[in-house]
Design an enzyme around this catalytic site. Sequence first.
Site, PDB file in Angstrom:
ATOM      1  N   ALA A 132     -36.132 -44.218 -23.057  1.00  0.00           N
ATOM      2  CA  ALA A 132     -35.377 -44.779 -23.186  1.00  0.00           C
ATOM      3  C   ALA A 132     -34.119 -44.971 -22.624  1.00  0.00           C
ATOM      4  CB  ALA A 132     -34.394 -45.077 -24.597  1.00  0.00           C
ATOM      5  N   ARG A 170     -45.201 -41.216  -9.730  1.00  0.00           N
ATOM      6  CA  ARG A 170     -46.187 -40.623  -8.730  1.00  0.00           C
ATOM      7  C   ARG A 170     -45.382 -39.890  -7.939  1.00  0.00           C
ATOM      8  NH1 ARG A 170     -51.527 -41.723  -6.255  1.00  0.00           N
ATOM      9  NH2 ARG A 170     -51.541 -43.212  -7.681  1.00  0.00           N
ATOM     10  N   ASN A 190     -49.648 -38.071 -16.743  1.00  0.00           N
ATOM     11  CA  ASN A 190     -49.921 -39.485 -17.909  1.00  0.00           C
ATOM     12  C   ASN A 190     -50.149 -38.983 -18.867  1.00  0.00           C
ATOM     13  OD1 ASN A 190     -47.651 -41.206 -17.026  1.00  0.00           O
ATOM     14  ND2 ASN A 190     -49.062 -41.071 -15.132  1.00  0.00           N
ATOM     15  N   VAL A 204     -46.358 -49.966 -21.277  1.00  0.00           N
ATOM     16  CA  VAL A 204     -45.110 -50.666 -19.752  1.00  0.00           C
ATOM     17  C   VAL A 204     -45.512 -48.933 -18.595  1.00  0.00           C
ATOM     18  CG1 VAL A 204     -43.342 -50.788 -19.074  1.00  0.00           C
ATOM     19  CG2 VAL A 204     -44.075 -52.248 -20.951  1.00  0.00           C
ATOM     20  N   GLY A 205     -44.582 -47.969 -19.230  1.00  0.00           N
ATOM     21  CA  GLY A 205     -45.101 -46.800 -18.088  1.00  0.00           C
ATOM     22  C   GLY A 205     -46.618 -46.277 -17.643  1.00  0.00           C
ATOM     23  N   ASP A 255     -46.825 -59.496 -14.159  1.00  0.00           N
ATOM     24  CA  ASP A 255     -47.130 -60.250 -12.765  1.00  0.00           C
ATOM     25  C   ASP A 255     -47.554 -61.829 -13.599  1.00  0.00           C
ATOM     26  OD1 ASP A 255     -47.764 -57.443 -11.921  1.00  0.00           O
ATOM     27  OD2 ASP A 255     -49.110 -56.926 -13.931  1.00  0.00           O
ATOM     28  N   HIS A 284     -53.163 -53.678 -14.282  1.00  0.00           N
ATOM     29  CA  HIS A 284     -51.925 -54.266 -13.452  1.00  0.00           C
ATOM     30  C   HIS A 284     -51.912 -52.694 -12.308  1.00  0.00           C
ATOM     31  CE1 HIS A 284     -47.885 -54.552 -12.930  1.00  0.00           C
ATOM     32  NE2 HIS A 284     -47.489 -52.764 -12.723  1.00  0.00           N
TER      33      HIS A 284
HETATM   34  P1  NAX Z   1     -37.295 -44.819 -15.495  1.00  0.00           P
HETATM   35  O1  NAX Z   1     -38.049 -43.269 -14.499  1.00  0.00           O
HETATM   36  O2  NAX Z   1     -35.765 -45.179 -15.170  1.00  0.00           O
HETATM   37  O3  NAX Z   1     -37.106 -43.900 -16.836  1.00  0.00           O
HETATM   38  C1  NAX Z   1     -38.124 -43.905 -17.253  1.00  0.00           C
HETATM   39  C2  NAX Z   1     -37.549 -42.877 -18.970  1.00  0.00           C
HETATM   40  O4  NAX Z   1     -38.837 -42.437 -19.221  1.00  0.00           O
HETATM   41  C3  NAX Z   1     -36.985 -41.696 -18.333  1.00  0.00           C
HETATM   42  O5  NAX Z   1     -35.528 -42.096 -19.130  1.00  0.00           O
HETATM   43  C4  NAX Z   1     -37.093 -40.416 -18.434  1.00  0.00           C
HETATM   44  O6  NAX Z   1     -37.112 -39.196 -19.007  1.00  0.00           O
HETATM   45  C5  NAX Z   1     -38.346 -40.408 -20.094  1.00  0.00           C
HETATM   46  N1  NAX Z   1     -39.498 -40.842 -20.310  1.00  0.00           N
HETATM   47  C6  NAX Z   1     -40.329 -39.607 -19.654  1.00  0.00           C
HETATM   48  N2  NAX Z   1     -41.685 -38.686 -20.201  1.00  0.00           N
HETATM   49  C7  NAX Z   1     -40.894 -39.639 -20.790  1.00  0.00           C
HETATM   50  C8  NAX Z   1     -42.046 -38.098 -22.237  1.00  0.00           C
HETATM   51  N3  NAX Z   1     -43.328 -38.282 -21.997  1.00  0.00           N
HETATM   52  N4  NAX Z   1     -41.155 -39.004 -23.721  1.00  0.00           N
HETATM   53  C9  NAX Z   1     -40.377 -40.099 -23.568  1.00  0.00           C
HETATM   54  N5  NAX Z   1     -39.369 -40.166 -22.209  1.00  0.00           N
HETATM   55  C10 NAX Z   1     -40.211 -39.752 -21.019  1.00  0.00           C
HETATM   56  O7  NAX Z   1     -38.579 -45.173 -15.138  1.00  0.00           O
HETATM   57  P2  NAX Z   1     -38.611 -47.337 -15.217  1.00  0.00           P
HETATM   58  O8  NAX Z   1     -37.806 -48.146 -14.310  1.00  0.00           O
HETATM   59  O9  NAX Z   1     -37.808 -47.886 -17.242  1.00  0.00           O
HETATM   60  O10 NAX Z   1     -39.625 -47.330 -15.701  1.00  0.00           O
HETATM   61  C11 NAX Z   1     -40.969 -46.541 -16.510  1.00  0.00           C
HETATM   62  C12 NAX Z   1     -42.399 -47.527 -16.649  1.00  0.00           C
HETATM   63  O11 NAX Z   1     -42.592 -48.322 -16.059  1.00  0.00           O
HETATM   64  C13 NAX Z   1     -42.734 -46.737 -15.039  1.00  0.00           C
HETATM   65  O12 NAX Z   1     -43.907 -45.924 -15.092  1.00  0.00           O
HETATM   66  C14 NAX Z   1     -43.235 -47.334 -13.728  1.00  0.00           C
HETATM   67  O13 NAX Z   1     -43.751 -47.556 -12.828  1.00  0.00           O
HETATM   68  C15 NAX Z   1     -43.395 -48.755 -15.471  1.00  0.00           C
HETATM   69  N6  NAX Z   1     -43.729 -50.359 -15.262  1.00  0.00           N
HETATM   70  C16 NAX Z   1     -44.594 -51.420 -15.245  1.00  0.00           C
HETATM   71  C17 NAX Z   1     -44.610 -52.240 -15.216  1.00  0.00           C
HETATM   72  C18 NAX Z   1     -45.801 -53.394 -15.662  1.00  0.00           C
HETATM   73  O14 NAX Z   1     -45.582 -54.338 -15.659  1.00  0.00           O
HETATM   74  N7  NAX Z   1     -46.678 -52.411 -16.217  1.00  0.00           N
HETATM   75  C19 NAX Z   1     -43.400 -52.732 -14.621  1.00  0.00           C
HETATM   76  C20 NAX Z   1     -42.186 -52.086 -13.802  1.00  0.00           C
HETATM   77  C21 NAX Z   1     -42.658 -50.450 -14.261  1.00  0.00           C
HETATM   78  O15 NAX Z   1     -42.475 -50.165 -13.017  1.00  0.00           O
END
Ligand code: NAX
Length: 328
Positions: A12, A92, A105, A129-130, A159, A187
């Site tokens: 969040a 990564r 992950n 999403v992650g 996409d 993805h």
């Molecule tokens: P950020 O690094 O800005 O934010 C991620 C947040 O997740 C951080 O605040 C971190 O503290 C938190 N977090 C880490 N581990 C956690 C856990 N176990 N429980 C709860 N929170 C946790 O990344 P952001 O730019 O917001 O991107 C988030 C994810 O979306 C990334 O994995 C990114 O690769 C992925 N994406 C996926 C896309 C898709 O199309 N499926 C597109 C956009 C994005 O690249």
Amino acid sequence: GKSPVTVTVTGAAGQIGYALLFRIASGQMLGADTPVRLNLLEIPQGVAAAEGTAMELDDCAFPLLTGIDVYDDARAAFDGANVALLVGARPRGPGMERADLLEANGGIFKPQGEAINAGAADDVRVLVVGNPANTNALIAASNAPDVPKSRFTAMTRLDHNRALAQVARRAGVSVADVRRVSIWGNHSASQYPDVFHADVAGRPGAELAEDRAWLLDEFVPTVAKRGAAIIDARGSSSAASAANAAVDHVHDWVLGTPDGDWTSAGIWSDGSYGAPEGIMASFPVTSDGQEWSVVQGLEINDVSRERIDASMAELADEREAVRALGLI
Ligand code: NAX
């Protein structure tokens, strides 16, 4: 009025979270007549920032937002969740091999799957999403044995929306006049954006695809590598467009896809179009407001077949890798 829907958002405090939460709270995801409760999940280092975002959400005085709680414990955060947006993931790092990434992950998505299994609402709908989104969704679903697999999805809507925009630009039409593009597979850079079945302002997308140089040297790589192009230009990865896609995905799942159109989502493969069963793969899909269904009966030509199969095979490889790690 309606009773509030509990929406849990992980990561969040991240950049997607910041772009996403305000749109959920404003009613854009679940509709203007649906109150929402937000449960925000962060790691302990992210809790203060998430609390700051919660303060800003308060300060918007959104009429539909009935409450916000911030957690660093997955069991508490997913308790009673009707919608779960799994955004937080482990990126990564330098020198990280694919197996290291999948394992890191797994350490996130296995316990989150277990927490969803333990306490989410019976009607829970999960969007991962992650990244790597498809395989993270597979890990979460596999660790939630009491939740139907159909309730877990991975995001390929960004996409899909990228493909719509590229087709509209190429054809010189409004994006509102483009329908029925499809994202197949993972993805990842192997994804296959498919224009052959599209409707482009009343013309078949196959006409655009007759220009194979445009199709294969421009369209497909532009969509598949758009994330990297955004990073190069912006200095950080897609955030508002990713949040928008997550809003679109859940909106269409809950409220249904429009008649005569479809979208794309990573769902539990039932083997449609020759994909391996039991991977979390993107297909063209419709929703009736409850469940996603794969659009059936599309004719797949050789150009598409080769690329769909390759991306599906990559997902099967990722599945074997996480199986070997004991994550599923
Ligand atoms: P950020 O690094 O800005 O934010 C991620 C947040 O997740 C951080 O605040 C971190 O503290 C938190 N977090 C880490 N581990 C956690 C856990 N176990 N429980 C709860 N929170 C946790 O990344 P952001 O730019 O917001 O991107 C988030 C994810 O979306 C990334 O994995 C990114 O690769 C992925 N994406 C996926 C896309 C898709 O199309 N499926 C597109 C956009 C994005 O690249």
